[in-house]
Design an enzyme around this catalytic site. Structure first.
Site, mmCIF file in Angstrom:
data_model
loop_
_atom_site.group_PDB
_atom_site.id
_atom_site.type_symbol
_atom_site.label_atom_id
_atom_site.label_comp_id
_atom_site.label_asym_id
_atom_site.label_seq_id
_atom_site.Cartn_x
_atom_site.Cartn_y
_atom_site.Cartn_z
ATOM 1 N N HIS A 37 0.836 -1.198 0.000
ATOM 2 C CA HIS A 37 0.000 0.000 0.000
ATOM 3 C C HIS A 37 0.874 1.252 0.000
ATOM 4 O O HIS A 37 1.485 1.596 1.006
ATOM 5 C CB HIS A 37 -0.890 -0.036 1.241
ATOM 6 C CG HIS A 37 -1.907 1.044 1.297
ATOM 7 N ND1 HIS A 37 -1.976 1.949 2.325
ATOM 8 C CD2 HIS A 37 -2.926 1.358 0.448
ATOM 9 C CE1 HIS A 37 -2.984 2.773 2.133
ATOM 10 N NE2 HIS A 37 -3.575 2.442 1.003
ATOM 11 N N HIS A 79 -0.741 10.439 -2.599
ATOM 12 C CA HIS A 79 -1.991 9.975 -2.001
ATOM 13 C C HIS A 79 -3.160 10.865 -2.416
ATOM 14 O O HIS A 79 -4.262 10.374 -2.665
ATOM 15 C CB HIS A 79 -1.847 9.962 -0.480
ATOM 16 C CG HIS A 79 -3.121 9.680 0.256
ATOM 17 N ND1 HIS A 79 -3.931 8.606 -0.050
ATOM 18 C CD2 HIS A 79 -3.732 10.332 1.279
ATOM 19 C CE1 HIS A 79 -4.974 8.605 0.770
ATOM 20 N NE2 HIS A 79 -4.894 9.641 1.564
#
Length: 354
Positions: A37, A79
């Site tokens: 991730h 992100h």
């Protein structure tokens, strides 16, 4: 019920069969994929070449870049397109006048946005840890790494494939695709062009494209054979279809509709095993079995070792930043039959999955 669930986890057998829709099904997924991730983001600042490199070295099957666009249309890994939390942009006086307020997916945000910078300008910035209160050790790497382009991440994966002799997959997410399309910077063309350039065109290639939106995936379905993943959270719904809720999409009829344009779902882990009022793991839902019945793979997010993120029974001590038993939590979810999972902590994920 709780004892029975823990027993299933400890023995790595079939899922618990106490009144769930998975009853009678051998649930342990075969070779579930480990998706790093944002790289090994529990140990390095996220979305950096250092983070992706460490994740590969620790055994990740796929590395995950969240993709946003620059002013000159280049895909980069962040992100969010608002970058004050993940870079030193707020400390750079030459960019003070770039601070802006915008409404993105219905939310007003103030900060600095990738679409207001050229790639050359973004490359002068340096990454920093996004969760400093929980990951103080990662702050030692603040200021060391650039914002990587999507192509740089692909080249890293290719190089590591040659070095290690194993296939390294890439799992990009298109971030805020309808917003970017609205400002003349759609994801689809640069994404598919870059993937085709590097040989990613077929369903069996080590590549998944994921999105929380629906229209983006449907548009991609008509243009590529690559595998597509519909992301869902336990709350809210797609930003490009606010009238629809993910909860309804996760029901059997909704899953059948998803299977028309996607190959799998990427769901918040609480949709697979909710938590009790006290914060412990409860009984699994029928989502994994329902999705498999519709022909969809199930990947879940996100596993992190800090107590702050763990179920009560897997925490160690009271410090939110302390490290608990992540392996036990992952094994509980593997017992439901998931096909893959996202983790910030690849080393622990590899122990649990292998």
């Amino acid at each position: 019920m709780k004892f029975k669930l823990l027993l299933c986890v400890a023995l790595a057998l079939s899922a618990c069969t106490s009144g769930t829709a998975n009853e009678g099904k051998s649930a342990m997924a075969k070779d579930p994929i480990i998706i790093a991730h944002r790289g090994a983001s529990g140990e390095r600042p996220e979305h950096t070449i250092a983070s992706y490199t460490l994740a590969i070295e620790q055994g990740a099957d796929y590395i995950e870049p969240d993709l946003v666009l620059t002013k000159d249309g280049v895909l980069v890994a962040r992100h969010e397109n608002e970058i004050s939390e993940t870079t030193d942009v707020a400390d750079r006086p030459e960019f003070a006048d770039r601070k802006a307020s915008k409404t993105i997916d219905g939310q007003k945000m103030t900060g600095w946005f990738t679409e207001d910078f050229t790639l050359a300008e973004l490359k002068t910035l340096r990454a920093k840890e996004r969760l400093p209160m929980l990951r103080k050790a990662n702050m030692a790497y603040d200021g060391q790494f650039e914002i990587p382009t999507f192509e740089e991440i692909i080249l890293l994966a290719k190089a590591k494939e040659k070095e290690t002799g194993r296939r390294i997959g890439i799992y990009p997410e298109t971030k805020h695709p309808s917003y970017f399309a609205s400002i003349g910077l759609p994801h689809e063309a640069p994404l598919l062009t870059m993937l085709q350039k590097h040989g990613y065109t077929q369903k069996d290639d080590p590549l998944f494209i994921q999105s929380f939106e629906v229209g983006n995936l449907k548009a991609l379905r008509g243009k590529t054979k690559l595998r597509l993943i519909q992301l869902m959270s336990k709350d809210d719904g797609p930003a490009d279809d606010p009238a629809t809720k993910y909860a309804s999409m996760a029901k059997p009829d909704g899953l059948k509709a998803i299977a028309i344009y996607a190959n799998g779902i990427g769901v918040e882990k609480a949709m697979v095993i909710p938590r009790t009022m006290l914060g412990n793991l409860s009984e699994p839902t029928s989502l994994v079995a329902d999705a498999h019945m519709a022909g969809l793979d199930v990947h879940i997010w996100t596993f992190r070792r800090e107590n702050y993120f763990l179920p009560l029974g897997q925490r160690s001590g009271l410090n939110p930043a302390g490290h608990g038993d992540l392996v036990a939590e992952i094994k509980a979810f593997l017992a439901t039959g998931i096909d893959g999972f996202f983790s910030d902590n690849v080393a622990e994920a590899a122990v649990a999955a292998r």
